[in-house]
Design a protein around this motif. Structure first.
Motif, PDB file in Angstrom:
ATOM      1  N   TRP A  53       0.825  -1.204   0.000  1.00 34.42           N
ATOM      2  CA  TRP A  53       0.000   0.000   0.000  1.00 34.42           C
ATOM      3  C   TRP A  53       0.862   1.257   0.000  1.00 34.42           C
ATOM      4  CZ3 TRP A  53      -4.728   0.490  -1.463  1.00 34.42           C
ATOM      5  CH2 TRP A  53      -5.628  -0.543  -1.318  1.00 34.42           C
ATOM      6  N   ILE A  54       1.964   1.238   0.729  1.00 35.25           N
ATOM      7  CA  ILE A  54       2.872   2.387   0.750  1.00 35.25           C
ATOM      8  C   ILE A  54       3.470   2.607  -0.641  1.00 35.25           C
ATOM      9  CG2 ILE A  54       5.078   3.244   1.681  1.00 35.25           C
ATOM     10  CD1 ILE A  54       2.699   3.551   3.585  1.00 35.25           C
ATOM     11  N   ARG A  55       3.893   1.520  -1.304  1.00 34.93           N
ATOM     12  CA  ARG A  55       4.421   1.656  -2.671  1.00 34.93           C
ATOM     13  C   ARG A  55       3.360   2.239  -3.607  1.00 34.93           C
ATOM     14  NH1 ARG A  55       6.650  -3.366  -1.464  1.00 34.93           N
ATOM     15  NH2 ARG A  55       4.978  -4.419  -2.566  1.00 34.93           N
ATOM     16  N   THR A  56       2.119   1.804  -3.450  1.00 32.83           N
ATOM     17  CA  THR A  56       1.039   2.318  -4.278  1.00 32.83           C
ATOM     18  C   THR A  56       0.832   3.808  -4.030  1.00 32.83           C
ATOM     19  OG1 THR A  56      -0.046   0.162  -4.259  1.00 32.83           O
ATOM     20  CG2 THR A  56      -1.399   2.056  -4.871  1.00 32.83           C
ATOM     21  N   SER A  57       0.834   4.208  -2.760  1.00 28.55           N
ATOM     22  CA  SER A  57       0.626   5.630  -2.459  1.00 28.55           C
ATOM     23  C   SER A  57       1.790   6.479  -2.965  1.00 28.55           C
ATOM     24  CB  SER A  57       0.390   5.843  -0.963  1.00 28.55           C
ATOM     25  OG  SER A  57       1.516   5.505  -0.216  1.00 28.55           O
ATOM     26  N   ILE A  58       3.012   5.969  -2.867  1.00 29.36           N
ATOM     27  CA  ILE A  58       4.171   6.702  -3.405  1.00 29.36           C
ATOM     28  C   ILE A  58       4.056   6.818  -4.925  1.00 29.36           C
ATOM     29  CG2 ILE A  58       6.666   6.555  -3.800  1.00 29.36           C
ATOM     30  CD1 ILE A  58       6.882   5.397  -0.949  1.00 29.36           C
ATOM     31  N   GLY A  59       3.608   5.757  -5.575  1.00 26.27           N
ATOM     32  CA  GLY A  59       3.416   5.799  -7.028  1.00 26.27           C
ATOM     33  C   GLY A  59       2.380   6.829  -7.438  1.00 26.27           C
ATOM     34  N   ILE A  60       1.285   6.906  -6.693  1.00 27.14           N
ATOM     35  CA  ILE A  60       0.248   7.891  -6.999  1.00 27.14           C
ATOM     36  C   ILE A  60       0.775   9.308  -6.773  1.00 27.14           C
ATOM     37  CG2 ILE A  60      -1.994   8.780  -6.226  1.00 27.14           C
ATOM     38  CD1 ILE A  60      -2.846   5.865  -5.810  1.00 27.14           C
ATOM     39  N   MET A  61       1.527   9.504  -5.700  1.00 27.45           N
ATOM     40  CA  MET A  61       2.101  10.836  -5.447  1.00 27.45           C
ATOM     41  C   MET A  61       3.110  11.206  -6.533  1.00 27.45           C
ATOM     42  SD  MET A  61       2.459  11.243  -1.314  1.00 27.45           S
ATOM     43  CE  MET A  61       3.461   9.817  -1.044  1.00 27.45           C
ATOM     44  N   ALA A  62       3.930  10.248  -6.959  1.00 27.98           N
ATOM     45  CA  ALA A  62       4.911  10.526  -8.021  1.00 27.98           C
ATOM     46  C   ALA A  62       4.206  10.872  -9.326  1.00 27.98           C
ATOM     47  CB  ALA A  62       5.829   9.325  -8.203  1.00 27.98           C
ATOM     48  N   PHE A  63       3.133  10.151  -9.635  1.00 30.70           N
ATOM     49  CA  PHE A  63       2.368  10.440 -10.849  1.00 30.70           C
ATOM     50  C   PHE A  63       1.769  11.844 -10.761  1.00 30.70           C
ATOM     51  CE2 PHE A  63      -1.633   9.944 -13.389  1.00 30.70           C
ATOM     52  CZ  PHE A  63      -1.012   9.934 -14.626  1.00 30.70           C
ATOM     53  N   GLY A  64       1.261  12.210  -9.580  1.00 31.30           N
ATOM     54  CA  GLY A  64       0.722  13.554  -9.384  1.00 31.30           C
ATOM     55  C   GLY A  64       1.783  14.627  -9.572  1.00 31.30           C
ATOM     56  N   PHE A  65       2.990  14.363  -9.082  1.00 26.49           N
ATOM     57  CA  PHE A  65       4.092  15.307  -9.253  1.00 26.49           C
ATOM     58  C   PHE A  65       4.423  15.488 -10.734  1.00 26.49           C
ATOM     59  CE2 PHE A  65       8.658  16.218  -9.479  1.00 26.49           C
ATOM     60  CZ  PHE A  65       8.707  17.373  -8.707  1.00 26.49           C
ATOM     61  N   VAL A  66       4.456  14.390 -11.466  1.00 25.17           N
ATOM     62  CA  VAL A  66       4.755  14.455 -12.901  1.00 25.17           C
ATOM     63  C   VAL A  66       3.665  15.226 -13.640  1.00 25.17           C
ATOM     64  CG1 VAL A  66       4.940  13.051 -15.003  1.00 25.17           C
ATOM     65  CG2 VAL A  66       6.175  12.376 -12.950  1.00 25.17           C
ATOM     66  N   VAL A  67       2.408  14.964 -13.307  1.00 27.89           N
ATOM     67  CA  VAL A  67       1.298  15.662 -13.960  1.00 27.89           C
ATOM     68  C   VAL A  67       1.384  17.163 -13.680  1.00 27.89           C
ATOM     69  CG1 VAL A  67      -1.219  15.984 -13.893  1.00 27.89           C
ATOM     70  CG2 VAL A  67      -0.260  13.681 -14.031  1.00 27.89           C
ATOM     71  N   GLU A  68       1.661  17.532 -12.434  1.00 27.46           N
ATOM     72  CA  GLU A  68       1.756  18.945 -12.083  1.00 27.46           C
ATOM     73  C   GLU A  68       2.929  19.614 -12.795  1.00 27.46           C
ATOM     74  OE1 GLU A  68       2.210  22.655 -10.446  1.00 27.46           O
ATOM     75  OE2 GLU A  68       3.760  21.165 -10.118  1.00 27.46           O
ATOM     76  N   LYS A  69       4.057  18.935 -12.862  1.00 26.56           N
ATOM     77  CA  LYS A  69       5.224  19.497 -13.544  1.00 26.56           C
ATOM     78  C   LYS A  69       5.026  19.552 -15.052  1.00 26.56           C
ATOM     79  CE  LYS A  69       7.439  20.561 -10.004  1.00 26.56           C
ATOM     80  NZ  LYS A  69       7.429  21.951  -9.623  1.00 26.56           N
ATOM     81  N   PHE A  70       4.169  18.689 -15.591  1.00 26.41           N
ATOM     82  CA  PHE A  70       3.876  18.730 -17.019  1.00 26.41           C
ATOM     83  C   PHE A  70       3.215  20.057 -17.377  1.00 26.41           C
ATOM     84  CE2 PHE A  70       1.056  17.868 -20.658  1.00 26.41           C
ATOM     85  CZ  PHE A  70       2.029  17.555 -21.594  1.00 26.41           C
ATOM     86  N   ALA A  71       2.354  20.554 -16.508  1.00 29.53           N
ATOM     87  CA  ALA A  71       1.713  21.853 -16.754  1.00 29.53           C
ATOM     88  C   ALA A  71       2.767  22.952 -16.813  1.00 29.53           C
ATOM     89  CB  ALA A  71       0.695  22.146 -15.654  1.00 29.53           C
ATOM     90  N   LEU A  72       3.730  22.900 -15.908  1.00 28.14           N
ATOM     91  CA  LEU A  72       4.807  23.883 -15.914  1.00 28.14           C
ATOM     92  C   LEU A  72       5.636  23.761 -17.190  1.00 28.14           C
ATOM     93  CD1 LEU A  72       6.365  26.071 -14.358  1.00 28.14           C
ATOM     94  CD2 LEU A  72       7.721  24.229 -13.348  1.00 28.14           C
ATOM     95  N   PHE A  73       5.900  22.527 -17.622  1.00 25.75           N
ATOM     96  CA  PHE A  73       6.660  22.307 -18.850  1.00 25.75           C
ATOM     97  C   PHE A  73       5.936  22.909 -20.059  1.00 25.75           C
ATOM     98  CE2 PHE A  73       7.095  19.600 -22.632  1.00 25.75           C
ATOM     99  CZ  PHE A  73       8.417  19.851 -22.945  1.00 25.75           C
TER     100      PHE A  73
END
Length: 131
Positions: free
Chosen positions: A27-47
């Protein structure tokens, strides 16, 4: 008196406790994966914003970058909440194993399924908007 009764519950049920710990870590790995995906999505907007400034014009085919920023922040928060709920579930199950009163709880499972459906719906709408 039975020899098993004198053994501490954590020792007697160590395989079950280890399985509980593996589930918690998954579950921790899953939550870290979701947070990492969220970080990438947010940074994509900046890109996209930086890229449009670099080329000197507005990219009209891309949806508003505010969507991806909001969605990225939502995913990071969702991952953090899932990690917290996973810890609560881990401690609850640990106590239930020791007391030999285990009952399955589906709260975290339901949260994951609902979040995946929400993510899928958002991404479909996001991609349809960009056509």
């Amino acid at each position: 008196m039975n020899e098993q009764e004198n053994i501490h519950p954590k020792i007697r049920n160590r395989r079950v406790h280890l399985a509980n710990e593996r589930t918690f870590l998954a579950w921790i790995r899953t939550s870290i994966g979701i947070m990492a995906f969220g970080f990438v999505v947010e940074k994509f907007a900046l890109f996209v914003k930086q890229f449009s400034i670099f080329i000197g014009k507005e990219i009209s085919t891309m949806p508003h970058s505010g969507y991806s920023s909001f969605f990225g922040i939502f995913l990071v928060a969702l991952g953090a909440i899932m990690g917290f709920l996973a810890f609560i579930r881990y401690k609850k199950v640990e106590k239930q194993i020791d007391e030999d009163t285990y009952q399955h709880s589906v709260l975290l499972d339901i949260l994951l399924v609902i979040s995946l459906l929400a993510i899928a719906v958002f991404l479909i709408i996001y991609m349809l908007h960009s056509i």
